[in-house]
Structure formats: C-alpha cells, structure tokens
Design a protein around this motif. Structure first.
Motif, PDB file in Angstrom:
ATOM      1  N   ASP A  70       0.772  -1.125   0.093  1.00  0.00           N
ATOM      2  CA  ASP A  70      -0.130  -0.225   0.142  1.00  0.00           C
ATOM      3  C   ASP A  70       0.768   1.306   0.052  1.00  0.00           C
ATOM      4  N   GLY A  74      -0.378   5.256   1.549  1.00  0.00           N
ATOM      5  CA  GLY A  74      -1.790   4.848   1.519  1.00  0.00           C
ATOM      6  C   GLY A  74      -2.481   5.097   0.136  1.00  0.00           C
ATOM      7  N   GLU A  78      -4.500  -0.869  -0.078  1.00  0.00           N
ATOM      8  CA  GLU A  78      -4.990  -0.724  -1.510  1.00  0.00           C
ATOM      9  C   GLU A  78      -3.515  -1.036  -1.957  1.00  0.00           C
ATOM     10  N   LYS A  80      -0.875  -1.225  -4.499  1.00  0.00           N
ATOM     11  CA  LYS A  80      -0.429  -0.316  -5.824  1.00  0.00           C
ATOM     12  C   LYS A  80       0.282  -1.147  -6.879  1.00  0.00           C
ATOM     13  N   ASP A 111      -1.893   4.016   8.586  1.00  0.00           N
ATOM     14  CA  ASP A 111      -2.076   2.507   8.401  1.00  0.00           C
ATOM     15  C   ASP A 111      -2.534   1.663   9.667  1.00  0.00           C
ATOM     16  N   GLN A 145      -3.844  -6.598  -9.060  1.00  0.00           N
ATOM     17  CA  GLN A 145      -3.865  -5.722  -7.873  1.00  0.00           C
ATOM     18  C   GLN A 145      -5.297  -6.299  -6.957  1.00  0.00           C
ATOM     19  N   LYS A 149      -4.843  -8.263  -3.125  1.00  0.00           N
ATOM     20  CA  LYS A 149      -5.698  -7.717  -2.179  1.00  0.00           C
ATOM     21  C   LYS A 149      -6.801  -8.898  -1.539  1.00  0.00           C
TER      22      LYS A 149
END
Length: 166
Positions: A70, A74, A78, A80, A111, A145, A149
């Motif tokens: 991430d 941030g 999420e 990147k 975070d 991505q 996740k």
C-alpha cells in the motif's frame, strides 16, 4: 525464510524512503541482511523500483523482494501497481504474507501500524503465489492488484478466525 537468529538466510531487497526516517529504517534493514533500495512513491520511487528489478533479474544474487503493497502514504490496504510491475518484469511470483501478533500496540498512523508486544507470539500466514505474466498490459494490472488484495484479505480472515489481533 529468514530467521531472527540468522541461522537461515535468503537475502531480500526491499524499499526504504530517502527521508531521515528512511535512513534509520535502511540501517535496521541492513543489520538484518536486507538490501534496501532507496525511494518511495513521493521521491525516487521509480529509481528504487528500477534498482529492485535489475537486482532481482541477476541470477547470481538469488534475491527475493519484500514489500508492503500500500505504499508509504496509503490508502491503507490498497495494492499499488509497483508490486505488479516488479513481478511482471522479473518473473518473480508475488507471495502474499502476513505476520499477526497475539498482542500488539496499534499506532495512530494512517495505516494503523501494529507493533508486537514483548513475549507475544507472531503467527505467520502465507497466501497462494500469484504469477504476473510478462505480457501483462497496464490495463490488466487492476486484475492482479485485486488478486493480491483478495489473498491478503483471506489471510486476515484466517487470523480473525484464530482470534488474533488485527
């Protein structure tokens, strides 16, 4: 596998920012035999990513990479695109990984960074490896991505099922 005692060691390259705080982190990483590439998404990130790619492609170094997905700013959790780009260009699979402590302090940072408390147990979880083909287009990055996740979310669910701190 890198043991805290240093008995087993596979060298890793990771990223540390070019800031003063990043210098402290880089020194700690080096002490634990990690190789820091210096840069972040806000300063020198492309150069650091290029350095990581060159080093990961060098078969004589036998490096792995260890990255948070991430970024330094941030939003939290999420994924990147940099990790996808590195995996694509080096044919290095992404192995989602989480370390969850039984007891931890939670920082009031963007975070919610967790620091394990003394004498707590840290449980390690690994997800399914994700291979990013070298012909992956930038339009397909989002798919990978999301895969990363989802694997990380599955690891969190495993930890929650065991009643571990998150």
């Amino acid at each position: 596998f890198t043991s805290i005692q240093g008995r087993f060691h596979i060298p890793h390259i990771t990223m540390a920012s070019r800031s003063k705080d990043g210098e402290i982190i880089a020194q700690v990483l080096e002490r634990f035999h990690y190789m820091p590439a210096r840069g972040s998404s806000s300063r020198g990130g492309k150069e650091a990513m290029k350095e990581m790619i060159v080093l990961l492609r060098n078969p004589s170094l036998k490096l792995s990479a260890a990255l948070t997905v991430d970024g330094p700013r941030g939003p939290a959790f999420e994924v990147k695109g940099g990790i996808i780009q590195i995996a694509k260009q080096t044919s290095t699979p992404i192995l989602p990984f989480a370390g969850i402590a039984t007891r931890a302090w939670k920082l009031r940072s963007w975070d919610g960074f967790l620091i394990p408390k003394p004498f707590s147990t840290v449980h390690l979880f690994t997800g399914n490896p994700i291979q990013v083909p070298s012909d992956t287009t930038e339009e397909q990055f989002e798919k990978f991505q999301m895969l990363v996740k989802n694997e990380l979310n599955a690891l969190e669910q495993q930890a929650q099922h065991l009643g571990l701190v998150l």
